[in-house]
Scaffold this motif. Structure first.
Motif, PDB file in Angstrom:
ATOM      1  N   ALA A 110       0.821  -1.214   0.000  1.00  0.00           N
ATOM      2  CA  ALA A 110       0.000   0.000   0.000  1.00  0.00           C
ATOM      3  C   ALA A 110       0.848   1.254   0.000  1.00  0.00           C
ATOM      4  O   ALA A 110       0.404   2.325  -0.438  1.00  0.00           O
ATOM      5  CB  ALA A 110      -0.938   0.007   1.209  1.00  0.00           C
ATOM      6  N   GLY A 111       2.086   1.163   0.505  1.00  0.00           N
ATOM      7  CA  GLY A 111       2.960   2.326   0.545  1.00  0.00           C
ATOM      8  C   GLY A 111       2.397   3.412   1.453  1.00  0.00           C
ATOM      9  O   GLY A 111       1.706   3.145   2.428  1.00  0.00           O
TER      10      GLY A 111
ATOM     11  N   PHE B  21      -5.502  -3.654  10.649  1.00  0.00           N
ATOM     12  CA  PHE B  21      -4.508  -2.585  10.557  1.00  0.00           C
ATOM     13  C   PHE B  21      -3.756  -2.638   9.233  1.00  0.00           C
ATOM     14  O   PHE B  21      -3.243  -1.626   8.762  1.00  0.00           O
ATOM     15  CB  PHE B  21      -3.518  -2.686  11.724  1.00  0.00           C
ATOM     16  N   VAL B  22      -3.675  -3.825   8.627  1.00  0.00           N
ATOM     17  CA  VAL B  22      -2.941  -3.978   7.377  1.00  0.00           C
ATOM     18  C   VAL B  22      -3.668  -3.267   6.242  1.00  0.00           C
ATOM     19  O   VAL B  22      -3.068  -2.535   5.443  1.00  0.00           O
ATOM     20  CB  VAL B  22      -2.746  -5.471   7.052  1.00  0.00           C
ATOM     21  N   ASN B  23      -4.986  -3.464   6.174  1.00  0.00           N
ATOM     22  CA  ASN B  23      -5.811  -2.809   5.150  1.00  0.00           C
ATOM     23  C   ASN B  23      -6.995  -2.137   5.839  1.00  0.00           C
ATOM     24  O   ASN B  23      -8.107  -2.684   5.855  1.00  0.00           O
ATOM     25  CB  ASN B  23      -6.299  -3.834   4.121  1.00  0.00           C
ATOM     26  N   PRO B  24      -6.790  -0.973   6.430  1.00  0.00           N
ATOM     27  CA  PRO B  24      -7.872  -0.329   7.199  1.00  0.00           C
ATOM     28  C   PRO B  24      -9.128  -0.071   6.385  1.00  0.00           C
ATOM     29  O   PRO B  24     -10.227  -0.049   6.940  1.00  0.00           O
ATOM     30  CB  PRO B  24      -7.228   0.984   7.666  1.00  0.00           C
ATOM     31  N   GLU B  25      -8.988   0.107   5.069  1.00  0.00           N
ATOM     32  CA  GLU B  25     -10.161   0.394   4.251  1.00  0.00           C
ATOM     33  C   GLU B  25     -11.127  -0.788   4.204  1.00  0.00           C
ATOM     34  O   GLU B  25     -12.285  -0.630   3.802  1.00  0.00           O
ATOM     35  CB  GLU B  25      -9.732   0.784   2.837  1.00  0.00           C
TER      36      GLU B  25
ATOM     37  N   LEU C 298      -5.083   6.183  12.233  1.00  0.00           N
ATOM     38  CA  LEU C 298      -6.064   5.402  11.491  1.00  0.00           C
ATOM     39  C   LEU C 298      -6.407   6.131  10.202  1.00  0.00           C
ATOM     40  O   LEU C 298      -7.077   7.174  10.220  1.00  0.00           O
ATOM     41  CB  LEU C 298      -7.326   5.180  12.328  1.00  0.00           C
ATOM     42  N   SER C 299      -5.972   5.596   9.098  1.00  0.00           N
ATOM     43  CA  SER C 299      -6.168   6.280   7.814  1.00  0.00           C
ATOM     44  C   SER C 299      -7.613   6.235   7.343  1.00  0.00           C
ATOM     45  O   SER C 299      -8.000   6.994   6.450  1.00  0.00           O
ATOM     46  CB  SER C 299      -5.264   5.653   6.748  1.00  0.00           C
ATOM     47  N   ASP C 300      -8.420   5.349   7.924  1.00  0.00           N
ATOM     48  CA  ASP C 300      -9.812   5.230   7.487  1.00  0.00           C
ATOM     49  C   ASP C 300     -10.761   6.033   8.371  1.00  0.00           C
ATOM     50  O   ASP C 300     -11.978   5.853   8.302  1.00  0.00           O
ATOM     51  CB  ASP C 300     -10.243   3.760   7.478  1.00  0.00           C
ATOM     52  N   SER C 301     -10.224   6.919   9.177  1.00  0.00           N
ATOM     53  CA  SER C 301     -11.072   7.689  10.096  1.00  0.00           C
ATOM     54  C   SER C 301     -10.480   9.082  10.285  1.00  0.00           C
ATOM     55  O   SER C 301      -9.258   9.234  10.357  1.00  0.00           O
ATOM     56  CB  SER C 301     -11.173   6.963  11.440  1.00  0.00           C
TER      57      SER C 301
END
Length: 977
Positions: free
Chosen positions: A283-284, A498-502, A433-436
């Motif tokens: 994901a970078g 946590f690996v793929n928060p989306e 948290l990139s998804d929030s």
């Protein structure tokens, strides 16, 4: 137009009909040539200044300075988020009293910096405002507490007949910052001829949010390398950004990222097994850009944890907020009736709702909080206490939620989030948290009822009876904030991806970041009456006496939005834990005598006694005089004593107030820093980020035994009226506050801790968690606390200038010019040991003003040309003075001319003055329509760069005001029948 006429003069009579009650007095008179200086702003004047709200008009007062609270600042982490407040004379929001028709208003439920009670200017129903009177001296003798620096009295319309409305829309020249305004008022009856008047009104205002990315450089970036002065350029404050020479810095790895990184540790979570690395390499970087440090950069002494690829995030560009979204609407209903031949009764109801919202940074999963709130370090062993240095650890095995036995291979499974689990290693997790995203919204609802009757009784005694009740309910909604225990739960059971928060379900996100809704209220109930009479004639006119009494109840109930009542982990990261609850009843008696002893001399004496149910009492006298040696010259002066009652936050806080203060080399010593491989001299260059960019919490504890602050103030001025069309005035003010409420300097406690010595009595010092990169070093300070005390003396001294011209240029053209300016001679604090800090012309008092400072000059100049009463063109120049980037409350007495303290060598020591020009044009179309167009900040001049102020990014939010929007346009129509 079916609207009452109102004067536009800055300092001139603004009477409606016959006798008036001037702010600061209980006696009726025919003019406002009183001993006290008064500024009057009419509704028409506000329109000509292109100000869409009363809040905006008050913020632009020349006498408003220093620690005012603006809507834009409240979107940048202010304790009293969603509110706006005025600060006359630079003495803070709690020393200026705001009234509605001479009656007090309920406090905003949240306090400025957790301590200063104030009235939120956003709760003013703009559409029914007749005028604003600003009393520019102390008025405790008339109104009691908090009227130290002055009084702002918002007067509503006495009556209205007909139909009037407004529709307006605006936008910036960049196509953003859109705003809309609607209002409608209907009324019937005339008090004089019909014996009654009733009117109803409603309004709606909306302003869109504005983000830093919407403006140009440098306001849209943390990279300040292109800000240069005298060969020096600014730092690159982009997270993990490169130095000015293009190299990766030698201060470790900044983990405040929207991308997760992990670092392997042995099974005991004590020894690192390698560098940080992407949790999901495929994901970078989920935000920002990637950079690969060179082998030499990775080998630098403090870069042992730096990954081979880092993410560089420009937090300001991605998430910075210039102005929140604001939606305000409300309605009013007022009825006034004649009672007999000599009295008049009224009843008024107001409702105003104000919504303020903005989105912030991605959800934080490690951070600071005030004690007694502790953040356990999650590991396979017993947790230890940690604060800003807290570390989350992904275990080797995960078990179903509710498992009480240790999670092992026997009852669990390998952790899918831990890439090192198969090797028996734990993973220390960092990032956000990139998804929030964090999101804040305040909704303030204010209900106000006022009623009264006034007139004459008993052989020409003037009387007035007024009652009011006001309730403010505030709903503060927090979204996207991590709940600590829930975060630990999903780490332990592996339910959060946590690996793929989306890929996380909404249910999982809602569990980790449950919505926090905190409801606060404030209330005020007041009843007062007064009697006044002209007893007999003196050579200069009638001798008047007046007296009155009042009772009021005020209360605030603002529970903590983030308490630890359920345990140290049953709370949120980053939500303020401050809370307050208190109430009190105040009994007052007051009187006034006005004696025109000669045609040229008028004397005024007044006094008030206030007794509080909380045990305090105070008597406030005031003396004033005017002398008119010739009809063109009026000399005036006042002397008064006042007080400020301790705020609910200072005396009744249920949770401490904590502000985070940046560490500096001045609090450390070489013996302490040697543990970290650096010295005071090399602090910024060689010390780890943990120290050099860290901060400690300065925690203020309430004290129910505080005494009221006392004030002594006097004014002296001259009003010169060479012709009926021209007026000049100059007024001097001098205010001294004693027993000022403050906390003792925490420097002795900090120095004692870092020197390994006993902590001085009266202080508490709480260490931070152990730094995982320096496990044997003594931790830095996390929090240092002390109670509020009565200790200091403050002084504010300055000059006010005003000039008003109304000149017919021909039979068809007239020119009106008004200028108002305020100059601060001194604003200072003197401490019990005799030392003194002076702030005028600098960023000081830095702690009190949130770095918005104390510029000496603040002024505005309005010029209007009227053509045939059909066309008007108004230009308003707004002036905000320059100031130095230094503050004696940060670097000690004598440092006011030394700009090296903040280590800003890439901008001039002095922030330049700021001038904007606004234009307003109107044209009447028939008798019932007026079209108008506004051009704000005509020259499109953005605020000067200020790299120190922290209320906004690289500019001063008080000085910059709405200027940061740049050139903008508004157009609208007013109708009246």
């Amino acid at each position: 137009m079916a609207q009452e006429a109102a004067t536009t003069a800055t300092e001139a009579p603004a009477a409606d009909e016959g006798e008036i009650i001037v702010t600061g007095s209980i006696l009726r008179r025919n003019d406002i040539d009183t001993p006290s200086p008064i500024t009057v702003l009419s509704a028409e004047n506000l329109d000509r200044r292109a100000q869409t709200s009363t809040q905006e008009a008050i913020q632009n007062l020349a006498s408003n300075n220093g620690p005012a609270l603006t809507n834009s600042f409240s979107a940048n982490g202010a304790f009293a988020g969603g509110a706006s407040a005025v600060s006359l004379r630079g003495l803070s929001t709690n020393s200026t009293l705001v009234l509605f028709d001479g009656l007090r208003a309920a406090y905003y439920p949240l306090a400025d910096d957790g301590t200063r009670n104030f009235v939120d200017l956003n709760t003013i129903p703009d559409d029914i405002i007749q005028e604003i009177e600003v009393l520019r001296d102390g008025a405790s003798s008339s109104y009691g507490a908090d009227a130290i620096a002055g009084v702002v009295n918002i007067k509503t319309r006495r009556q209205f007949s007909g139909v009037a409305g407004r529709a307006e829309a605006g936008i910036s020249s960049r196509g953003d910052a859109a705003n809309q305004r609607l209002s409608l008022m209907v009324g019937k009856g005339d008090i004089a001829s019909d014996g009654f008047n009733v009117y109803a009104s409603g309004f709606y205002n909306h302003s869109a949010a504005l983000y830093n990315r919407d403006r140009g450089y440098p306001y849209n970036s943390d990279d300040q390398r292109n800000i240069c002065f005298n060969g020096n350029c600014g730092p690159n404050n982009v997270v993990n950004g490169l130095n000015g020479d293009g190299a990766f810095p030698d201060n470790g790895f900044n983990t405040a990222l929207a991308t997760f990184f992990v670092r392997p540790y042995d099974a005991t979570n004590t020894t690192a097994q390698g560098r940080n690395q992407f949790l999901n390499p495929a994901a970078g970087c989920r935000a920002g850009t990637a950079y690969n440090p060179t082998a030499a950069e990775l080998a630098l002494p403090n870069n042992g944890s730096v990954p081979t690829t880092v993410c560089q995030e420009d937090i300001t560009n991605l998430y910075g907020v210039i102005a929140p979204e604001i939606t305000r609407f409300g309605g009013s209903l007022k009825a006034t009736v004649s009672v007999g031949d000599n009295s008049e009764a009224y009843a008024l109801f107001n409702f105003v709702q104000s919504n303020v919202s903005y989105s912030g940074i991605p959800t934080t999963i490690r951070g600071n909080a005030a004690p007694p709130f502790f953040f356990p370090r999650y590991s396979t062993s017993a947790p230890s206490v940690a604060y800003g240095n807290s570390v989350l650890t992904l275990p080797v095995f995960v078990c179903p939620r509710g498992t009480t036995a240790p999670c092992t291979a026997a009852n669990g499974t390998l952790n899918p989030n831990n890439p090192f689990a198969a090797q028996g290693q734990v993973a220390r997790l960092s990032g956000r948290l990139s998804d929030s995203r964090e999101y804040d919204e305040t909704r303030s609802r204010v209900y106000r009822v006022a009623a009264g009757i006034k007139g004459t009784v008993f052989n020409n005694w003037d009387y007035s009876v007024d009652v009011t009740a006001m309730h403010n309910e505030l709903r503060h909604e927090y979204r996207g904030y991590a709940y600590i225990q829930h975060l630990l739960d999903v780490i332990a059971d592996g339910s959060y991806n946590f690996v793929n928060p989306e890929l996380n379900s909404q249910a999982v996100r809602d569990y980790v970041t449950p919505v926090n809704i905190n409801n606060s209220t404030s209330d005020l109930y007041q009843a007062q009456f007064s009697l006044g009479k002209s007893l007999f004639d003196l050579p200069g006119g009638p001798l008047q006496i007046g007296f009155g009494a009042a009772i009021r109840y005020e209360a605030v109930d603002a529970p903590s939005a983030n308490s630890d009542i359920n345990g140290p982990t049953e709370r949120y990261f980053r939500i303020n834990g401050f809370g307050v609850k208190g109430h009190r009843t105040v009994y007052s008696a007051y009187g006034e005598v006005n004696a025109p002893v000669l045609d040229s001399v008028e004397l005024n004496v007044s006094g008030r006694y206030d007794k509080y149910s909380s045990g305090q009492s105070n008597f406030s006298p005031k003396f004033g005089a005017t002398f008119t040696p010739i009809k063109q010259v009026l000399l005036r002066g006042t002397y008064s004593r006042g007080f400020r009652i301790p705020s609910f936050g200072e005396a009744n806080a249920t949770f401490p107030t904590t502000g985070f203060v940046g560490n500096s080399a001045g609090t450390f010593n070489d013996a302490y820093l040697a543990q970290y491989g650096c010295t005071v001299a090399t602090f910024d260059d060689d010390c780890p980020t943990y120290l050099s960019t860290g901060s400690y919490g300065s925690t203020n504890l309430s004290n129910p035994n505080l005494r009221p602050e006392k004030s002594r103030s006097f004014t002296g001025g001259v009003v010169f009226k060479p012709t009926r069309n021209l007026t000049f005035s100059v007024d001097y003010y001098n205010i001294k506050k004693t027993d000022v409420i403050t906390t003792a300097s925490v420097t002795p406690a900090l120095k004692a801790y870092y020197a390994g010595q006993p902590i001085p009595a009266g202080f508490t010092v709480t260490p931070d968690g152990v730094d995982p990169d320096f496990t044997t070093a003594i931790p830095r300070v996390a929090f240092v606390g002390a109670q509020f005390i009565n200790a200091n003396t403050q002084k504010s001294e300055g000059l006010d200038f005003a000039a008003n011209l109304n000149l017919p240029l021909s039979d068809r053209i007239s020119w009106t010019s008004n200028i108002e300016a305020s100059y601060i001679i001194e604003l200072s604090t003197t401490f019990p040991d005799g030392s003194k800090e002076s702030y005028a012309g600098t960023l000081g008092n830095f702690n009190l003003t949130a770095g918005s400072g104390t510029p000496r000059w603040h002024a505005n100049w309005q010029n209007t040309l009227s053509f045939d009463d059909k066309f008007t063109l108004t230009g308003t120049v707004n002036y905000f003075d320059s100031y130095k980037l230094t503050a004696e409350d940060q670097f000690g007495p004598g440092s006011r001319n030394d700009c090296s303290g903040f280590d800003i060598d890439y901008t001039p020591c002095k922030v330049r003055r700021y001038i904007t020009l606004d234009l307003v044009g109107t044209v009447k179309v028939g008798d019932n329509f007026t079209l108008y167009a506004n051009v704000l900040n005509v020259l499109n001049d953005l605020p000067p760069i200020d790299a120190v102020t922290y209320g906004a990014h690289l500019y001063n939010p008080i000085q910059g005001g709405t200027g940061i929007i740049g050139r903008s346009f508004r157009a609208g129509v007013k109708v009246g029948f």
